[in-house]
Write a protein that holds these residues in place. Structure first.
Motif, PDB file in Angstrom:
ATOM      1  N   SER A   1       0.817  -1.218   0.000  1.00  0.00           N
ATOM      2  CA  SER A   1       0.000   0.000   0.000  1.00  0.00           C
ATOM      3  C   SER A   1       0.852   1.271   0.000  1.00  0.00           C
ATOM      4  O   SER A   1       0.378   2.338  -0.385  1.00  0.00           O
ATOM      5  CB  SER A   1      -0.952   0.009   1.192  1.00  0.00           C
ATOM      6  N   ASN A   2       2.117   1.163   0.406  1.00  0.00           N
ATOM      7  CA  ASN A   2       3.028   2.313   0.411  1.00  0.00           C
ATOM      8  C   ASN A   2       3.929   2.343  -0.822  1.00  0.00           C
ATOM      9  O   ASN A   2       4.846   3.156  -0.892  1.00  0.00           O
ATOM     10  CB  ASN A   2       3.909   2.298   1.659  1.00  0.00           C
ATOM     11  N   ASN A   3       3.662   1.450  -1.760  1.00  0.00           N
ATOM     12  CA  ASN A   3       4.532   1.328  -2.934  1.00  0.00           C
ATOM     13  C   ASN A   3       3.731   1.422  -4.239  1.00  0.00           C
ATOM     14  O   ASN A   3       4.102   0.838  -5.246  1.00  0.00           O
ATOM     15  CB  ASN A   3       5.310   0.007  -2.865  1.00  0.00           C
ATOM     16  N   LYS A   4       2.653   2.185  -4.211  1.00  0.00           N
ATOM     17  CA  LYS A   4       1.728   2.218  -5.345  1.00  0.00           C
ATOM     18  C   LYS A   4       2.343   2.808  -6.607  1.00  0.00           C
ATOM     19  O   LYS A   4       2.040   2.357  -7.714  1.00  0.00           O
ATOM     20  CB  LYS A   4       0.458   2.971  -4.964  1.00  0.00           C
ATOM     21  N   ASN A   5       3.196   3.816  -6.480  1.00  0.00           N
ATOM     22  CA  ASN A   5       3.798   4.417  -7.681  1.00  0.00           C
ATOM     23  C   ASN A   5       4.693   3.430  -8.412  1.00  0.00           C
ATOM     24  O   ASN A   5       4.594   3.262  -9.632  1.00  0.00           O
ATOM     25  CB  ASN A   5       4.581   5.685  -7.322  1.00  0.00           C
ATOM     26  N   ALA A   6       5.573   2.752  -7.679  1.00  0.00           N
ATOM     27  CA  ALA A   6       6.463   1.772  -8.311  1.00  0.00           C
ATOM     28  C   ALA A   6       5.662   0.604  -8.874  1.00  0.00           C
ATOM     29  O   ALA A   6       5.969   0.100  -9.963  1.00  0.00           O
ATOM     30  CB  ALA A   6       7.511   1.287  -7.318  1.00  0.00           C
ATOM     31  N   ASP A   7       4.611   0.186  -8.174  1.00  0.00           N
ATOM     32  CA  ASP A   7       3.761  -0.908  -8.643  1.00  0.00           C
ATOM     33  C   ASP A   7       3.089  -0.525  -9.969  1.00  0.00           C
ATOM     34  O   ASP A   7       3.077  -1.309 -10.921  1.00  0.00           O
ATOM     35  CB  ASP A   7       2.705  -1.229  -7.578  1.00  0.00           C
ATOM     36  N   ARG A   8       2.554   0.682 -10.039  1.00  0.00           N
ATOM     37  CA  ARG A   8       1.912   1.173 -11.264  1.00  0.00           C
ATOM     38  C   ARG A   8       2.906   1.157 -12.430  1.00  0.00           C
ATOM     39  O   ARG A   8       2.574   0.738 -13.548  1.00  0.00           O
ATOM     40  CB  ARG A   8       1.381   2.589 -11.020  1.00  0.00           C
ATOM     41  N   LEU A   9       4.126   1.586 -12.169  1.00  0.00           N
ATOM     42  CA  LEU A   9       5.142   1.642 -13.217  1.00  0.00           C
ATOM     43  C   LEU A   9       5.582   0.248 -13.667  1.00  0.00           C
ATOM     44  O   LEU A   9       5.825   0.020 -14.859  1.00  0.00           O
ATOM     45  CB  LEU A   9       6.336   2.462 -12.728  1.00  0.00           C
ATOM     46  N   ALA A  10       5.674  -0.691 -12.734  1.00  0.00           N
ATOM     47  CA  ALA A  10       6.045  -2.069 -13.089  1.00  0.00           C
ATOM     48  C   ALA A  10       4.961  -2.712 -13.949  1.00  0.00           C
ATOM     49  O   ALA A  10       5.255  -3.395 -14.939  1.00  0.00           O
ATOM     50  CB  ALA A  10       6.288  -2.890 -11.823  1.00  0.00           C
ATOM     51  N   LYS A  11       3.703  -2.497 -13.593  1.00  0.00           N
ATOM     52  CA  LYS A  11       2.597  -3.046 -14.389  1.00  0.00           C
ATOM     53  C   LYS A  11       2.535  -2.392 -15.772  1.00  0.00           C
ATOM     54  O   LYS A  11       2.216  -3.042 -16.764  1.00  0.00           O
ATOM     55  CB  LYS A  11       1.288  -2.876 -13.639  1.00  0.00           C
ATOM     56  N   LYS A  12       2.859  -1.110 -15.828  1.00  0.00           N
ATOM     57  CA  LYS A  12       2.899  -0.405 -17.114  1.00  0.00           C
ATOM     58  C   LYS A  12       3.945  -1.037 -18.034  1.00  0.00           C
ATOM     59  O   LYS A  12       3.730  -1.163 -19.239  1.00  0.00           O
ATOM     60  CB  LYS A  12       3.223   1.075 -16.876  1.00  0.00           C
ATOM     61  N   ALA A  13       5.078  -1.449 -17.453  1.00  0.00           N
ATOM     62  CA  ALA A  13       6.139  -2.088 -18.245  1.00  0.00           C
ATOM     63  C   ALA A  13       5.652  -3.376 -18.893  1.00  0.00           C
ATOM     64  O   ALA A  13       6.048  -3.688 -20.021  1.00  0.00           O
ATOM     65  CB  ALA A  13       7.357  -2.357 -17.362  1.00  0.00           C
ATOM     66  N   ILE A  14       4.798  -4.116 -18.192  1.00  0.00           N
ATOM     67  CA  ILE A  14       4.234  -5.335 -18.768  1.00  0.00           C
ATOM     68  C   ILE A  14       3.286  -4.974 -19.908  1.00  0.00           C
ATOM     69  O   ILE A  14       3.321  -5.579 -20.974  1.00  0.00           O
ATOM     70  CB  ILE A  14       3.508  -6.172 -17.688  1.00  0.00           C
ATOM     71  N   GLN A  15       2.427  -3.968 -19.679  1.00  0.00           N
ATOM     72  CA  GLN A  15       1.467  -3.561 -20.707  1.00  0.00           C
ATOM     73  C   GLN A  15       2.155  -3.099 -21.993  1.00  0.00           C
ATOM     74  O   GLN A  15       1.631  -3.325 -23.097  1.00  0.00           O
ATOM     75  CB  GLN A  15       0.559  -2.439 -20.165  1.00  0.00           C
ATOM     76  N   LEU A  16       3.315  -2.489 -21.875  1.00  0.00           N
ATOM     77  CA  LEU A  16       4.056  -2.026 -23.045  1.00  0.00           C
ATOM     78  C   LEU A  16       4.491  -3.182 -23.946  1.00  0.00           C
ATOM     79  O   LEU A  16       4.797  -2.984 -25.121  1.00  0.00           O
ATOM     80  CB  LEU A  16       5.276  -1.206 -22.618  1.00  0.00           C
ATOM     81  N   GLN A  17       4.533  -4.389 -23.394  1.00  0.00           N
ATOM     82  CA  GLN A  17       5.008  -5.552 -24.143  1.00  0.00           C
ATOM     83  C   GLN A  17       3.874  -6.334 -24.819  1.00  0.00           C
ATOM     84  O   GLN A  17       4.144  -7.241 -25.592  1.00  0.00           O
ATOM     85  CB  GLN A  17       5.771  -6.498 -23.218  1.00  0.00           C
TER      86      GLN A  17
END
Length: 130
Positions: free
Chosen positions: A113-129
């Motif tokens: 819950s304190n790591n939402k920005n990094a989590d959003r960015l990691a999931k975005k990296a998957i979506q880019l693929q």
């Protein structure tokens, strides 16, 4: 002190994966998204830390680094500077080398819950693929 938040994500075991890095430094925030090869979630978490350290080495040399991760496995391996896992060992060795470039390095486990920005960015990296 540079605050670094990292997260790794994988959409399935040995599936598409990504790393997200969110950095707070000198009153500014920086966001990074890295698509990764097919990795487990734990491996993606280690790669996120490595990418973050590489960024900090180039962008914030000689700064104190305070890294936060929601991966207990990654935090424990780095804090204890030890793993029996043959997959994690070369990643730990790379992290050791990268850490040596900073005068002080701290790592802390944080809840998801304190790591939402990094989590959003990691999931975005998957979506880019996709």
């Amino acid at each position: 002190m540079i605050e670094v938040y990292t997260d790794g994500a994988s959409n399935s075991n040995l599936g598409l994966s990504g790393a997200g890095i969110y950095i707070k430094a000198n009153g500014k925030s920086y966001e990074y998204t890295f698509p990764l090869e097919n990795l487990t979630n734990h491996e993606a978490e280690f790669h996120a830390v490595i990418k973050a350290l590489e960024i900090c080495k180039g962008t914030f040399p000689n700064e104190i680094i305070s890294l936060r991760s929601d991966s207990q496995v990654v935090v424990d391996v780095i804090e204890n500077d030890f793993t029996k896992n043959k997959t994690f060992l070369p990643l730990l060795e790379t992290i050791r080398e990268e850490i040596s470039h900073f005068p002080y390095f701290f790592i802390k486990w944080i809840p998801e819950s304190n790591n939402k920005n990094a989590d959003r960015l990691a999931k975005k990296a998957i979506q880019l693929q996709k």
